[in-house]
Design a protein around this motif. Structure first.
Motif, PDB file in Angstrom:
ATOM      1  N   GLY A 120       0.820  -1.209   0.000  1.00 53.49           N
ATOM      2  CA  GLY A 120       0.000   0.000   0.000  1.00 53.49           C
ATOM      3  C   GLY A 120       0.854   1.259   0.000  1.00 53.49           C
ATOM      4  O   GLY A 120       0.583   2.206  -0.739  1.00 53.49           O
ATOM      5  N   LEU A 121       1.899   1.240   0.806  1.00 54.12           N
ATOM      6  CA  LEU A 121       2.811   2.388   0.839  1.00 54.12           C
ATOM      7  C   LEU A 121       3.478   2.569  -0.516  1.00 54.12           C
ATOM      8  O   LEU A 121       3.646   3.686  -1.005  1.00 54.12           O
ATOM      9  CB  LEU A 121       3.890   2.179   1.913  1.00 54.12           C
ATOM     10  CG  LEU A 121       3.449   2.182   3.374  1.00 54.12           C
ATOM     11  CD1 LEU A 121       4.643   1.915   4.279  1.00 54.12           C
ATOM     12  CD2 LEU A 121       2.803   3.512   3.743  1.00 54.12           C
ATOM     13  N   GLU A 122       3.852   1.437  -1.122  1.00 57.38           N
ATOM     14  CA  GLU A 122       4.507   1.490  -2.423  1.00 57.38           C
ATOM     15  C   GLU A 122       3.558   2.094  -3.465  1.00 57.38           C
ATOM     16  O   GLU A 122       3.962   2.914  -4.284  1.00 57.38           O
ATOM     17  CB  GLU A 122       4.944   0.086  -2.848  1.00 57.38           C
ATOM     18  CG  GLU A 122       5.822   0.057  -4.078  1.00 57.38           C
ATOM     19  CD  GLU A 122       5.665  -1.198  -4.903  1.00 57.38           C
ATOM     20  OE1 GLU A 122       4.685  -1.953  -4.691  1.00 57.38           O
ATOM     21  OE2 GLU A 122       6.508  -1.427  -5.773  1.00 57.38           O
ATOM     22  N   ALA A 123       2.292   1.680  -3.393  1.00 59.80           N
ATOM     23  CA  ALA A 123       1.310   2.189  -4.356  1.00 59.80           C
ATOM     24  C   ALA A 123       1.140   3.696  -4.198  1.00 59.80           C
ATOM     25  O   ALA A 123       1.079   4.433  -5.185  1.00 59.80           O
ATOM     26  CB  ALA A 123      -0.026   1.469  -4.173  1.00 59.80           C
ATOM     27  N   ALA A 124       1.077   4.159  -2.947  1.00 57.56           N
ATOM     28  CA  ALA A 124       0.940   5.602  -2.715  1.00 57.56           C
ATOM     29  C   ALA A 124       2.198   6.327  -3.185  1.00 57.56           C
ATOM     30  O   ALA A 124       2.116   7.389  -3.810  1.00 57.56           O
ATOM     31  CB  ALA A 124       0.684   5.874  -1.236  1.00 57.56           C
ATOM     32  N   GLY A 125       3.361   5.719  -2.900  1.00 55.26           N
ATOM     33  CA  GLY A 125       4.622   6.339  -3.296  1.00 55.26           C
ATOM     34  C   GLY A 125       4.774   6.438  -4.802  1.00 55.26           C
ATOM     35  O   GLY A 125       5.430   7.339  -5.310  1.00 55.26           O
ATOM     36  N   ALA A 126       4.136   5.511  -5.512  1.00 59.66           N
ATOM     37  CA  ALA A 126       4.259   5.504  -6.972  1.00 59.66           C
ATOM     38  C   ALA A 126       3.528   6.682  -7.607  1.00 59.66           C
ATOM     39  O   ALA A 126       3.695   6.952  -8.790  1.00 59.66           O
ATOM     40  CB  ALA A 126       3.726   4.185  -7.535  1.00 59.66           C
ATOM     41  N   ARG A 127       2.712   7.373  -6.828  1.00 56.78           N
ATOM     42  CA  ARG A 127       2.007   8.545  -7.359  1.00 56.78           C
ATOM     43  C   ARG A 127       2.705   9.843  -6.960  1.00 56.78           C
ATOM     44  O   ARG A 127       2.128  10.929  -7.015  1.00 56.78           O
ATOM     45  CB  ARG A 127       0.551   8.554  -6.890  1.00 56.78           C
ATOM     46  CG  ARG A 127      -0.256   7.414  -7.520  1.00 56.78           C
ATOM     47  CD  ARG A 127      -1.708   7.445  -7.108  1.00 56.78           C
ATOM     48  NE  ARG A 127      -2.454   8.613  -7.555  1.00 56.78           N
ATOM     49  CZ  ARG A 127      -2.896   8.802  -8.782  1.00 56.78           C
ATOM     50  NH1 ARG A 127      -2.618   7.922  -9.726  1.00 56.78           N
ATOM     51  NH2 ARG A 127      -3.588   9.876  -9.088  1.00 56.78           N
ATOM     52  N   ARG A 128       3.934   9.716  -6.557  1.00 60.15           N
ATOM     53  CA  ARG A 128       4.687  10.861  -6.067  1.00 60.15           C
ATOM     54  C   ARG A 128       6.057  10.789  -6.713  1.00 60.15           C
ATOM     55  O   ARG A 128       6.712   9.766  -6.669  1.00 60.15           O
ATOM     56  CB  ARG A 128       4.832  10.670  -4.558  1.00 60.15           C
ATOM     57  CG  ARG A 128       5.139  11.872  -3.776  1.00 60.15           C
ATOM     58  CD  ARG A 128       4.817  11.648  -2.309  1.00 60.15           C
ATOM     59  NE  ARG A 128       5.370  10.420  -1.781  1.00 60.15           N
ATOM     60  CZ  ARG A 128       4.745   9.645  -0.892  1.00 60.15           C
ATOM     61  NH1 ARG A 128       3.574   9.977  -0.430  1.00 60.15           N
ATOM     62  NH2 ARG A 128       5.308   8.553  -0.462  1.00 60.15           N
ATOM     63  N   TRP A 129       6.472  11.854  -7.369  1.00 62.95           N
ATOM     64  CA  TRP A 129       7.802  11.841  -7.983  1.00 62.95           C
ATOM     65  C   TRP A 129       8.692  12.857  -7.286  1.00 62.95           C
ATOM     66  O   TRP A 129       8.243  13.976  -7.015  1.00 62.95           O
ATOM     67  CB  TRP A 129       7.721  12.166  -9.475  1.00 62.95           C
ATOM     68  CG  TRP A 129       7.247  11.027 -10.288  1.00 62.95           C
ATOM     69  CD1 TRP A 129       8.012  10.071 -10.885  1.00 62.95           C
ATOM     70  CD2 TRP A 129       5.879  10.697 -10.611  1.00 62.95           C
ATOM     71  NE1 TRP A 129       7.204   9.171 -11.551  1.00 62.95           N
ATOM     72  CE2 TRP A 129       5.904   9.526 -11.402  1.00 62.95           C
ATOM     73  CE3 TRP A 129       4.657  11.271 -10.304  1.00 62.95           C
ATOM     74  CZ2 TRP A 129       4.759   8.922 -11.894  1.00 62.95           C
ATOM     75  CZ3 TRP A 129       3.501  10.666 -10.781  1.00 62.95           C
ATOM     76  CH2 TRP A 129       3.560   9.503 -11.569  1.00 62.95           C
ATOM     77  N   PRO A 130       9.937  12.462  -7.039  1.00 62.16           N
ATOM     78  CA  PRO A 130      10.832  13.431  -6.416  1.00 62.16           C
ATOM     79  C   PRO A 130      11.414  14.378  -7.449  1.00 62.16           C
ATOM     80  O   PRO A 130      11.477  14.061  -8.630  1.00 62.16           O
ATOM     81  CB  PRO A 130      11.939  12.540  -5.836  1.00 62.16           C
ATOM     82  CG  PRO A 130      12.000  11.378  -6.768  1.00 62.16           C
ATOM     83  CD  PRO A 130      10.588  11.158  -7.278  1.00 62.16           C
ATOM     84  N   ARG A 131      11.806  15.548  -6.986  1.00 59.11           N
ATOM     85  CA  ARG A 131      12.559  16.464  -7.832  1.00 59.11           C
ATOM     86  C   ARG A 131      13.890  15.787  -8.145  1.00 59.11           C
ATOM     87  O   ARG A 131      14.604  15.371  -7.229  1.00 59.11           O
ATOM     88  CB  ARG A 131      12.788  17.767  -7.073  1.00 59.11           C
ATOM     89  CG  ARG A 131      13.786  18.714  -7.698  1.00 59.11           C
ATOM     90  CD  ARG A 131      13.140  19.620  -8.721  1.00 59.11           C
ATOM     91  NE  ARG A 131      14.046  20.678  -9.154  1.00 59.11           N
ATOM     92  CZ  ARG A 131      13.815  21.416 -10.237  1.00 59.11           C
ATOM     93  NH1 ARG A 131      12.726  21.216 -10.953  1.00 59.11           N
ATOM     94  NH2 ARG A 131      14.655  22.356 -10.597  1.00 59.11           N
ATOM     95  N   LEU A 132      14.194  15.650  -9.419  1.00 60.53           N
ATOM     96  CA  LEU A 132      15.449  15.003  -9.805  1.00 60.53           C
ATOM     97  C   LEU A 132      15.849  15.536 -11.168  1.00 60.53           C
ATOM     98  O   LEU A 132      15.472  14.988 -12.189  1.00 60.53           O
ATOM     99  CB  LEU A 132      15.265  13.482  -9.867  1.00 60.53           C
ATOM    100  CG  LEU A 132      16.497  12.653 -10.204  1.00 60.53           C
ATOM    101  CD1 LEU A 132      17.551  12.781  -9.132  1.00 60.53           C
ATOM    102  CD2 LEU A 132      16.125  11.199 -10.389  1.00 60.53           C
ATOM    103  N   VAL A 133      16.577  16.644 -11.157  1.00 54.86           N
ATOM    104  CA  VAL A 133      16.939  17.260 -12.430  1.00 54.86           C
ATOM    105  C   VAL A 133      18.442  17.515 -12.441  1.00 54.86           C
ATOM    106  O   VAL A 133      19.100  17.456 -11.407  1.00 54.86           O
ATOM    107  CB  VAL A 133      16.185  18.589 -12.648  1.00 54.86           C
ATOM    108  CG1 VAL A 133      14.692  18.360 -12.618  1.00 54.86           C
ATOM    109  CG2 VAL A 133      16.590  19.615 -11.611  1.00 54.86           C
TER     110      VAL A 133
END
Lengths: 275, 241, 241
Positions: A120-133
């Motif tokens: 469940g945590l993984e699923a929620a985390g998959a909808r969040r992207w970190p700043r990575l540029v």
């Protein structure tokens, strides 16, 4: 894993990730709690599922299923007897085996629930992207100059090191075309071998198997011998070496082994009717 | 999740200053136009110079607004969660002040419904997209999405998370199946890593990584629910017997 | 610089609304708690689901606050400046509305003295650090920077050199550990660069750069030693030498 029905008997396999998972799924299918009754109820199904697995076994998996199947058969057999008080060592050993199975099953269940939480945590985390540029050019330019003194030869050596497999490659058996095997025939082989050796490991007993299907056949044959009370199992630790001991005496033993579905012999037809 | 709520609690009754005037900031901006220019006239000299020497010393202490803005700027370039004490060190400000500014900034983004989410993860701070807008973001994240973990991998991961450091054979024993393959996958995905070996057996020990925490949105493994409620008291002893 | 000034011109006389209430956004946040809540009653179904299938289609047109937040989310993850018409297309909103929202957002960041600067550059929009805080960012960036590559980075570099073009996940699979971090380091250091993406997965492909060749004293990657002469037996010694 395996899906659907194989010829002979109809079972619907959902994906299960190991023997405990299979047991839990069977128990929950019957809407039961994890009790002795539940184990007894699902014993036949558990073994039926093992049969249906057919291809897709490896030795390591098989031994654990086998130990659990054996314990289940023991428990089921004990329940059929009139309830007796615990008086001999055999009863005690059975109780220990039962408690150990319960303990491991409940432990597995706890981790399975933890895995669901993590999923469940993984699923929620998959909808969040970190700043990575990439760094803005003027910051990148300010980095201390890179010292790279590696020679092409050493780079090549590093490449080879990185590309050399770190673990022994596993040989896929998927490409081996399916051979029909007879459980009865393998039961005969095992009977003769065990009577001579008295004690042997599962690994040794399968050493001459040509393919997975033969391992499965030996595995099922051992279950049959066990059911006939001709052998016993010893396993020091989970997934450890499984040792098989002959307890059928020295005399000639007639085997009453029914054939399974998919056997080349014409006896395959009645395989599903056996109990 | 929990820390998110507690963050909000911490900030309850705290009024963010949305539109207060900041003449100082504008003055600073006008006083330092040179910084805007992309340099690169003599990149070598900058690159060779001692890192500290290349950096102009900041002009005096930062006020609250400047501190927050400096944090925003830094957070924009980090590529992994950055610990608050590192931020405090770089900014030469007291840790408590920096932590307060970060917590306040995070709450302000949330209250404003910003598409940017400042979160604590894996012991540090990092900017994330807000999940509500995942559908749009997804179309811009070109890099191949990693496939979700299989059930088997999740189970092995759970065992490592709760039992770390733990050997492969222990994971296998708990799951009842050989776990060498899934363990390897989890290492390759960067979710677990080797951490030494068991003295007796020499078997490798595994633990979860900061990436594991970050992917799950956890600050530490302590935030995972207790395993105990799922377990009868004596299971461990019996199973280990 | 120029477009920065023109932006400012564009915005002259435009009053940013710093603290206007946005009840809609809060409602949205409350209406979608499921994203934050840990579900997982049936993990299998979730784990098996297609990534795209899991994505709910956006519910109708975006209000102003949502549009701005969606833009913030997208801008947070884009590396290259992204054109406004592409943003309009993905958000399925009229170009004028998107441009207006971008200009307004940029002005709001500036008015609030945010450390985040939304600028139009190279025909698109991207988030930058605000120049006023460049000193702090630079200090942060230089903190702990090494002038030498780690063994892990060297090994990843070797894999790219011989396997190019190659994806990060392939590098990780070959090395047996997650290589996302070292890959980024190699990109930042200009030794490898992105070169398109894998058609199937969409994952970025990497190749070595002219700087890499220069550092190794080679004219082309064809001059790298053949791998054949190395036998697996002595690989360890040579590589660790």
């Amino acid at each position: 894993m395996t899906d659907g029905a194989t010829e002979g008997f109809t079972v619907r396999l959902t994906n299960f990730t190991g023997p405990f998972d299979l047991l839990l799924q069977l128990i929950s299918k019957h809407k039961l709690d994890v009790t002795e009754v539940a184990l007894s109820t699902v014993t036949d199904e558990f073994i039926a599922y093992i049969r249906a697995m057919g291809e897709g076994w490896d030795l390591d998996e098989a031994s654990e299923f086998l130990v659990i199947a054996a314990t289940l058969l023991d428990l089921k057999a004990a329940r059929l007897l009139p309830a007796a008080t615990v008086e001999d060592e055999e009863d005690l050993a059975l109780l220990e085996a039962r408690d150990l199975l319960f303990a491991r099953l409940l432990q597995y269940k706890a981790f399975k629930e933890a895995a669901a939480h993590i999923s469940g945590l993984e699923a929620a985390g998959a909808r969040r992207w970190p700043r990575l540029v990439s760094l803005e050019p003027h910051y990148a330019a300010a980095l201390p100059e890179l010292v790279l003194t590696i020679s092409p030869q050493r780079l090549a050596a590093l490449a080879v090191k990185a590309m050399t497999p770190k673990v022994a490659p596993t040989v896929s058996v998927d490409h081996i075309h399916q051979v029909r095997v007879s459980v009865r025939e393998h039961a005969g082989i095992l009977r003769d071998r065990l009577r001579a050796l008295q004690v042997a490991t599962f690994r040794t007993l399968c050493a001459d198997c040509q393919n997975t299907l033969e391992v499965v056949a030996r595995f099922l044959a051992l279950l049959e011998l066990y059911r006939e009370g001709l052998i016993s199992f010893v396993q020091a630790e989970a997934l450890g070496e499984l040792t098989v001991r002959w307890s059928g005496g020295d005399g000639a033993v007639e085997l009453r082994v029914d054939e399974y579905a998919g056997t080349p012999a014409e006896t395959a037809a009645d395989a599903d009717g056996q109990e | 999740m929990d820390e998110h709520r507690s963050l909000a609690d911490e900030l309850a009754g705290w009024a963010p200053p949305p539109g207060r005037p900041r003449p100082e900031t504008d003055q600073v901006a006008q006083a330092q136009p040179a910084v805007e220019v992309v340099p690169a006239v003599e990149p070598e000299s900058a690159a060779v110079a001692e890192p500290s020497a290349a950096v102009a010393e900041p002009v005096g202490p930062l006020d609250d607004a400047e501190l927050t803005a400096a944090l925003e700027s830094i957070l924009l370039v980090v590529d992994e969660p950055v610990a608050d004490d590192k931020l405090a060190e770089v900014l030469d400000e007291p840790l408590e002040r920096v932590v307060f500014a970060l917590v306040e900034l995070s709450a302000r983004y949330t209250a404003a419904g910003s598409g940017i989410d400042l979160r604590r993860a894996a012991g540090g701070w990092r900017l994330y997209t807000r999940p509500e807008y995942a559908d749009y973001v997804q179309r811009f994240v070109l890099d191949g999405q990693q496939s979700r973990l299989t059930q088997a991998a999740l189970e092995a991961l759970a065992v490592v998370a709760y039992k770390q450091p733990v050997t492969r054979s222990r994971i296998s024993a708990i799951r009842g199946v050989n776990c060498d393959g899934v363990t390897r996958t989890l290492v390759t995905r960067g979710l677990i890593e080797e951490c030494g070996s068991e003295p007796d057996s020499g078997a490798y020990l595994y633990r979860t990584t900061p990436l594991f925490l970050e992917k799950l949105g956890l600050d530490s493994v302590d935030q995972l629910p207790q395993l105990a409620p799922f377990l009868p008291d004596n299971v461990e002893e019996i199973a280990d017997a």
